[in-house]
Design a protein around this motif. Structure first.
Motif, PDB file in Angstrom:
ATOM      1  N   PHE A  19       0.803  -1.226   0.000  1.00 58.79           N
ATOM      2  CA  PHE A  19       0.000   0.000   0.000  1.00 58.79           C
ATOM      3  C   PHE A  19       0.837   1.279   0.000  1.00 58.79           C
ATOM      4  O   PHE A  19       0.333   2.345  -0.358  1.00 58.79           O
ATOM      5  CB  PHE A  19      -0.992   0.012   1.169  1.00 58.79           C
ATOM      6  N   VAL A  55      -7.852  -4.962  -4.722  1.00 63.33           N
ATOM      7  CA  VAL A  55      -7.628  -3.531  -4.468  1.00 63.33           C
ATOM      8  C   VAL A  55      -8.191  -2.680  -5.606  1.00 63.33           C
ATOM      9  O   VAL A  55      -8.729  -1.592  -5.368  1.00 63.33           O
ATOM     10  CB  VAL A  55      -6.128  -3.254  -4.227  1.00 63.33           C
ATOM     11  N   MET A  58     -11.698  -1.651  -5.021  1.00 71.39           N
ATOM     12  CA  MET A  58     -11.991  -0.805  -3.855  1.00 71.39           C
ATOM     13  C   MET A  58     -12.411   0.595  -4.305  1.00 71.39           C
ATOM     14  O   MET A  58     -11.897   1.112  -5.300  1.00 71.39           O
ATOM     15  CB  MET A  58     -10.749  -0.679  -2.950  1.00 71.39           C
ATOM     16  N   SER A  60     -12.394   4.581  -4.182  1.00 74.98           N
ATOM     17  CA  SER A  60     -11.220   5.443  -3.998  1.00 74.98           C
ATOM     18  C   SER A  60     -11.086   5.942  -2.560  1.00 74.98           C
ATOM     19  O   SER A  60      -9.975   6.063  -2.040  1.00 74.98           O
ATOM     20  CB  SER A  60     -11.254   6.620  -4.972  1.00 74.98           C
ATOM     21  N   LEU A  63      -9.626   3.056  -0.564  1.00 77.68           N
ATOM     22  CA  LEU A  63      -8.223   2.892  -0.936  1.00 77.68           C
ATOM     23  C   LEU A  63      -7.369   3.972  -0.275  1.00 77.68           C
ATOM     24  O   LEU A  63      -6.278   3.684   0.237  1.00 77.68           O
ATOM     25  CB  LEU A  63      -8.060   2.929  -2.451  1.00 77.68           C
ATOM     26  N   TYR A  66      -6.617   2.998   3.272  1.00 77.55           N
ATOM     27  CA  TYR A  66      -5.585   1.969   3.388  1.00 77.55           C
ATOM     28  C   TYR A  66      -4.186   2.535   3.130  1.00 77.55           C
ATOM     29  O   TYR A  66      -3.234   2.215   3.842  1.00 77.55           O
ATOM     30  CB  TYR A  66      -5.879   0.785   2.464  1.00 77.55           C
TER      31      TYR A  66
END
Length: 121
Positions: A19, A55, A58, A60, A63, A66
């Motif tokens: 990430f 991912v 996901m 925004s 995300l 994360y």
């Protein structure tokens, strides 16, 4: 004598590297470097192949949570505004950890020295 060492890479370490973009940066770097395919590269590609599909789906906003969480190391409870959002984060964490847990860690070959040889050096 050659032994094999399994690199101790926790799920947290892998998710943090993913990430924060470290794996992407590594792949970008080795694309231009003359580096042979290694266990490390295979490992990073496997992480990307396992996590990218999840991912990429996901939202925004999620995300961003994360990415910030793994850059700042704040607890997920800092980001959950309500129980529904906490439930989504908990569910996603379980999925991410399950995916990462199934990834074989890279192996590094190294030469062992006996304690006696090391003390004489």
């Amino acid at each position: 004598m050659r032994d094999v060492l399994i690199v101790e890479t926790s799920n947290l370490d892998i998710l943090t590297d993913y990430f924060t973009g470290r794996y992407t940066a590594y792949l970008d770097y080795i694309q231009y470097a003359d580096e042979p395919v290694t266990d490390k590269k295979r490992f990073v590609l496997e992480v990307m192949n396992k996590l990218d599909p999840l991912v990429n789906k996901m939202e925004s906003e999620l995300l961003s949570i994360y990415v910030d969480k793994y850059r700042t190391h704040k607890p997920f409870t800092f980001y959950a505004n309500n129980l529904a959002q906490q439930a989504v984060i908990n569910s996603l964490n379980k999925k991410l950890n399950k995916l990462v847990q199934g990834i074989k860690r890279p192996q590094i070959a190294f030469k062992c020295q006996s304690t006696h040889q090391a003390l004489q050096a």
